[in-house]
Design a protein around this motif. Structure first.
Motif, mmCIF file in Angstrom:
data_model
loop_
_atom_site.group_PDB
_atom_site.id
_atom_site.type_symbol
_atom_site.label_atom_id
_atom_site.label_comp_id
_atom_site.label_asym_id
_atom_site.label_seq_id
_atom_site.Cartn_x
_atom_site.Cartn_y
_atom_site.Cartn_z
ATOM 1 N N ILE A 188 7.087 10.415 -0.014
ATOM 2 C CA ILE A 188 7.114 9.811 -1.341
ATOM 3 C C ILE A 188 7.132 8.290 -1.240
ATOM 4 O O ILE A 188 7.739 7.723 -0.325
ATOM 5 N N VAL A 189 6.470 7.637 -2.175
ATOM 6 C CA VAL A 189 6.509 6.180 -2.288
ATOM 7 C C VAL A 189 6.516 5.820 -3.766
ATOM 8 O O VAL A 189 5.868 6.493 -4.583
ATOM 9 N N ARG A 190 7.297 4.778 -4.105
ATOM 10 C CA ARG A 190 7.287 4.248 -5.470
ATOM 11 C C ARG A 190 6.598 2.890 -5.449
ATOM 12 O O ARG A 190 6.934 2.027 -4.624
ATOM 13 N N TYR A 231 5.353 6.959 -9.078
ATOM 14 C CA TYR A 231 5.757 7.687 -7.877
ATOM 15 C C TYR A 231 4.573 8.516 -7.382
ATOM 16 O O TYR A 231 3.873 9.159 -8.175
ATOM 17 N N SER A 245 2.667 5.096 2.425
ATOM 18 C CA SER A 245 3.450 3.878 2.216
ATOM 19 C C SER A 245 2.583 2.849 1.504
ATOM 20 O O SER A 245 1.365 3.022 1.378
ATOM 21 N N TYR A 296 13.554 3.386 7.763
ATOM 22 C CA TYR A 296 13.917 2.579 6.608
ATOM 23 C C TYR A 296 14.849 1.463 7.077
ATOM 24 O O TYR A 296 15.622 1.652 8.027
ATOM 25 N N SER A 315 11.446 12.778 2.859
ATOM 26 C CA SER A 315 11.464 11.313 2.884
ATOM 27 C C SER A 315 12.300 10.799 1.716
ATOM 28 O O SER A 315 12.551 11.516 0.742
ATOM 29 N N VAL A 365 13.340 7.740 -1.262
ATOM 30 C CA VAL A 365 12.766 6.755 -2.170
ATOM 31 C C VAL A 365 13.899 6.097 -2.948
ATOM 32 O O VAL A 365 14.870 6.752 -3.332
ATOM 33 N N HIS A 389 14.924 4.022 -6.387
ATOM 34 C CA HIS A 389 14.468 3.824 -7.753
ATOM 35 C C HIS A 389 14.732 2.383 -8.206
ATOM 36 O O HIS A 389 15.461 1.630 -7.561
ATOM 37 N N TRP A 400 18.971 6.414 -5.191
ATOM 38 C CA TRP A 400 18.059 6.980 -4.199
ATOM 39 C C TRP A 400 17.872 8.480 -4.424
ATOM 40 O O TRP A 400 18.749 9.155 -4.983
#
Length: 534
Positions: A18-20, A25, A79, A192, A251, A253, A255, A260
């Motif tokens: 996941i990536v924001r 998202y 990413s 991370y 994974s 992410v 916010h 998280w």
């Protein structure tokens, strides 16, 4: 806060990354031997998700012909940095036995919907690579290393090496930074950097009942890494009664509000222990306690509900249950095993309002199949289609499939027989053993258009046909749908059941079948898709 019910991506959606980016998202999931490669889902509220066009859409990016069942695209890592989306993925050419023939690549795109670049080859040392963008601008690749030597742990640890985006190659020394915990089978790494620590999230324990997500940290990117002292972050092990089983690979992410979440794979097995929907994607809220991530609801077991930021609701237009094949291209939820969905396989313009499939190799071919299908996403579903097909001999077939892989499927098909120029048959394949005819063939000489239907209710599957689409007739006895599952595959499987349409012409004459429409409906309430807000 909003509360959602897991899983958030139902059906075959494993290994979520996941990536924001701003308010959007994105989740990338594995597609294995299914074309196109790498499924991408999009949400603005974490509750409603839509399917975007897949990332790998050109043979120059991935060639899946000949890949083994559950080979192909493993564990993509998504990413965003420097104005580009980066997608890392493994192409698994062979995976059963002592050796793993794998190749790791990176592609980039300025927009999530592409176009994605041609791939840059990175290494072949193991699978599950991901790219970490450090605060100083340097980029680092991590992947598990496969050790084929007798007497060694096959899952040999997590390798780290720097990636130079200008030279488009890995540079500098290769370091083994983490060999895992006592759970073993360390894979699926993601890095991370948070509050001066480097955190390594990895999967362990294998992808079935003992699967888990573990965390380790270090002040230096190259280690040494200290494992979280009191066990994994997440696991379903030791409680077979949990609704969400096999919880692990995932994974993290963050916010906008600083909170998280963890997305992770899971299974929802039937009563007999088989999960025909495959590995799905769930979400858990995460809190940071004493410098370590913890599940916000406490403990290590996945929760059926999760709290997420109370973002403005953003539903998407629903996917129509019925596809009348009136658009210029197939919707992104349609996929094909190994074969690009090109004009050699399928055309929407040959006969407007129909999908024309050209008969190619057999339904067990790992090279050039004419089969398009969509994921089964609920336990109780009904699928039907209407086909016009005039076979000239026994080597030509077309019809409706429930298809896990080339070793596990049901096929309700029309063909030619000595006693009938058009007849209906049922083929079953379990663990690579094809049975046909499963039921007595039914002549349909008087029927130019044939309607076909299948109904799956948990571990049961039934078939029917109709001459007019109104009066339906059962075809044969009820069958076992649970053979279409990871747990029943050989030697095991990593995907999930698909439902779709197919055409074969083993003579090489490429006789076509015209499908007027395809309909897929969920016919019973599936609690995995419900959501509430408070």
């Amino acid at each position: 806060m909003a509360t959602l019910r897991n899983p958030i991506l139902t059906g075959f959606h494993p290994d979520p990354s996941i990536v924001r980016v701003g308010d959007d998202y994105y989740i990338a999931t594995s597609t294995f031997e299914w074309w196109p490669g790498v499924a991408i889902a999009h949400s603005r509220d974490l509750v409603h998700w839509r399917t975007l066009p897949p990332a790998l859409t050109r043979p120059s990016q991935i060639d899946l012909r000949g890949r083994p069942n559950s080979g192909g695209v493993w564990a993509p890592a998504l990413s965003h940095a420097d104005g580009l989306f980066h997608l890392i993925y493994t192409d698994v050419r062979g995976w059963a036995g002592d050796f793993k023939d794998v190749r790791n690549y990176v592609v980039t795109a300025p927009d999530i919907e592409g176009p994605w670049s041609d791939p840059v080859h990175l290494n072949n040392s193991g699978f599950d690579p991901s790219l970490f963008h450090d605060e100083d601008g340097r980029k680092w690749l991590v992947n598990m290393v496969w050790d084929h030597r007798p007497g060694h742990d096959s899952f040999g640890g997590i390798l780290l090496q720097e990636y130079d985006p200008v030279a488009r190659q890995l540079v500098g020394p290769v370091r083994n930074i983490f060999r895992g915990t006592e759970l073993g089978l360390v894979e699926g790494p993601h890095l991370y950097r948070i509050d001066g620590w480097y955190y390594l999230l990895a999967a362990e324990g294998g992808t079935f009942a003992t699967h888990a997500a573990t965390v380790a940290r270090s002040r230096r990117i190259d280690g040494p890494y200290e494992a979280m002292p009191d066990g994994p972050l997440l696991t379903s092990a030791h409680d077979a009664g949990l609704r969400l089983q096999s919880a692990g690979h995932g994974s993290l992410v963050q916010h906008r509000d600083g909170t998280w979440s963890l997305v992770h794979l899971c299974r929802r097995p039937l009563a007999n222990g088989r999960a025909i929907l495959g590995r799905e994607t769930a979400l858990q809220a995460v809190q940071w306690v004493d410098g370590w991530p913890r599940l916000a609801h406490g403990g290590r077991q996945p929760a059926e509900t999760a709290s997420v930021p109370d973002l403005p609701a953003h539903p998407w237009p629903p996917t129509p249950a019925r596809d009348d094949f009136d658009e210029a291209s197939l919707a992104p939820h349609w996929q094909s095993p190994r074969a690009p969905v090109d004009r050699d396989l399928a055309r929407l313009d040959a006969r407007p309002g129909f999908l024309r499939l050209y008969g190619r190799e057999s339904i067990v071919s790992r090279f050039e199949q004419s089969l398009v299908a969509r994921r089964q996403q609920a336990f109780h579903v009904e699928a039907s289609t209407c086909v016009e097909f005039s076979p000239e001999d026994f080597q030509q077939m077309a019809g409706l499939v429930a298809f896990y892989n080339t070793d596990a499927f049901y096929y309700l098909f029309i063909t030619h027989a000595p006693h009938s120029r058009r007849c209906l048959g049922l083929m079953r394949c379990e663990r690579g053993q094809v049975s046909w005819p499963v039921e007595k063939e039914t002549p349909l000489d008087d029927c130019g258009r044939v309607h076909l239907k299948l109904v799956i209710e948990g571990a049961r599957i039934r078939f029917a046909y109709s001459r007019d689409g109104v009066a339906w007739h059962p075809f044969g006895w009820e069958q076992d749908a649970s053979i279409l599952s990871d747990e029943h595959a050989l030697p095991c499987g990593f995907t999930g059941n698909f439902i779709g349409i197919a055409c074969q012409d083993l003579s090489g004459r490429r006789l076509h079948a015209d499908f007027d429409w395809f309909e897929y409906r969920e016919i019973a309430h599936d609690p995995g898709a419900s959501v509430r807000r408070h």
